[in-house]
Design a protein around this motif. Structure first.
Motif, PDB file in Angstrom:
ATOM      1  N   GLU A   1      46.681   6.646 -23.100  1.00 32.37           N
ATOM      2  CA  GLU A   1      47.433   6.606 -21.783  1.00 32.37           C
ATOM      3  C   GLU A   1      46.897   5.458 -21.077  1.00 32.37           C
ATOM      4  O   GLU A   1      47.463   4.966 -19.934  1.00 32.37           O
ATOM      5  N   GLU A   2      45.615   4.890 -21.243  1.00 32.08           N
ATOM      6  CA  GLU A   2      45.138   4.101 -20.386  1.00 32.08           C
ATOM      7  C   GLU A   2      45.931   2.501 -20.539  1.00 32.08           C
ATOM      8  O   GLU A   2      45.879   1.722 -19.740  1.00 32.08           O
ATOM      9  N   ILE A   3      46.580   2.555 -21.877  1.00 28.52           N
ATOM     10  CA  ILE A   3      47.416   1.197 -22.038  1.00 28.52           C
ATOM     11  C   ILE A   3      48.469   1.286 -21.045  1.00 28.52           C
ATOM     12  O   ILE A   3      48.621   0.293 -20.326  1.00 28.52           O
ATOM     13  N   GLU A   4      49.364   2.131 -20.979  1.00 29.05           N
ATOM     14  CA  GLU A   4      50.486   2.259 -19.896  1.00 29.05           C
ATOM     15  C   GLU A   4      49.649   2.204 -18.476  1.00 29.05           C
ATOM     16  O   GLU A   4      50.347   1.560 -17.682  1.00 29.05           O
ATOM     17  N   ARG A   5      48.782   2.793 -18.116  1.00 33.96           N
ATOM     18  CA  ARG A   5      47.998   2.680 -16.837  1.00 33.96           C
ATOM     19  C   ARG A   5      47.823   1.439 -16.277  1.00 33.96           C
ATOM     20  O   ARG A   5      47.958   1.003 -15.358  1.00 33.96           O
ATOM     21  N   HIS A   6      47.221   0.636 -17.360  1.00 33.31           N
ATOM     22  CA  HIS A   6      46.864  -0.702 -17.207  1.00 33.31           C
ATOM     23  C   HIS A   6      47.911  -1.546 -16.803  1.00 33.31           C
ATOM     24  O   HIS A   6      47.850  -2.510 -15.560  1.00 33.31           O
ATOM     25  N   ILE A   7      49.009  -1.312 -17.704  1.00 33.51           N
ATOM     26  CA  ILE A   7      50.070  -2.312 -17.532  1.00 33.51           C
ATOM     27  C   ILE A   7      50.804  -2.015 -16.340  1.00 33.51           C
ATOM     28  O   ILE A   7      51.449  -2.947 -15.621  1.00 33.51           O
ATOM     29  N   ASN A   8      51.038  -0.673 -16.096  1.00 31.58           N
ATOM     30  CA  ASN A   8      51.922  -0.254 -14.738  1.00 31.58           C
ATOM     31  C   ASN A   8      51.107  -0.876 -13.723  1.00 31.58           C
ATOM     32  O   ASN A   8      51.768  -1.244 -12.603  1.00 31.58           O
ATOM     33  N   PHE A   9      49.617  -0.553 -13.570  1.00 32.78           N
ATOM     34  CA  PHE A   9      48.953  -1.233 -12.361  1.00 32.78           C
ATOM     35  C   PHE A   9      49.360  -2.493 -12.060  1.00 32.78           C
ATOM     36  O   PHE A   9      49.688  -3.150 -11.097  1.00 32.78           O
TER      37      PHE A   9
END
Length: 180
Positions: free
Chosen positions: A120-128
């Protein structure tokens, strides 16, 4: 978001937040090609993340790179090749199921965050990053916050990081809602 890293109390790097530099994008591209060549067998995707990936905002001049791989355990076999590029392997460095590499010792130039696909960290960083790019008012607010904190906590990485956490959580929440 309280820092998950074990930041050394003796870490006295100077926190410097500088104006946006259009060369950061090229620096990312150059370094990402080197990383792709090393992790070629396990890499799925690679992204420029963090403040240097957001046009127009102030940032610490450290290029953050997120690498998505097939198998996180497989990354460790490339540590020696990453060292040849000037990186120090830091293991998980406080975030489970991540591999973290840093380049430049006290004058950092790059951070590499490697996660296995599905983390989930992948999506979180990209979304941020994407949220701040598409919301210039929030990116300016973040830029001002970082500048203020860098002036207040010039040699205190832990407090600098921790004092950004409420803002980061707010953006993470808004970015997640936007994706639904």
């Amino acid at each position: 978001m309280k820092s998950k890293r074990n930041i050394s109390k003796t870490d006295k790097r100077r926190i410097e937040v500088v104006s946006y530099n259009s060369n950061w994008k090229d620096m990312y591209k150059e370094e990402s090609e080197k990383i792709k060549n090393i992790l070629n067998d396990i890499i799925i995707d690679i992204h420029h993340i963090g403040s240097t990936a957001i046009p127009g905002i102030k940032a610490k001049p450290v290029i953050d790179i997120l690498v998505e791989v097939k198998d996180i355990e497989g990354v460790d076999q490339y540590n020696h090749k990453m060292k040849e590029l000037g990186y120090e392997a830091m293991g998980e460095y406080g975030i489970p199921k991540r591999r973290f590499f840093r380049k430049g010792e006290n004058n950092r130039t790059h951070h590499i965050h490697i996660f296995q696909t599905g983390n989930e960290e992948i999506e979180r960083h990209i979304n941020f990053k994407e949220y701040l790019i598409t919301h210039p008012d929030k990116s300016r607010e973040y830029s001002k916050l970082k500048e203020k904190l860098a002036n207040k906590y010039t040699y205190d990485v832990e407090n600098y990081t921790n004092c950004k956490s409420d803002f980061i959580k707010e953006i993470d929440r808004k970015a997640k809602l936007r994706r639904k």
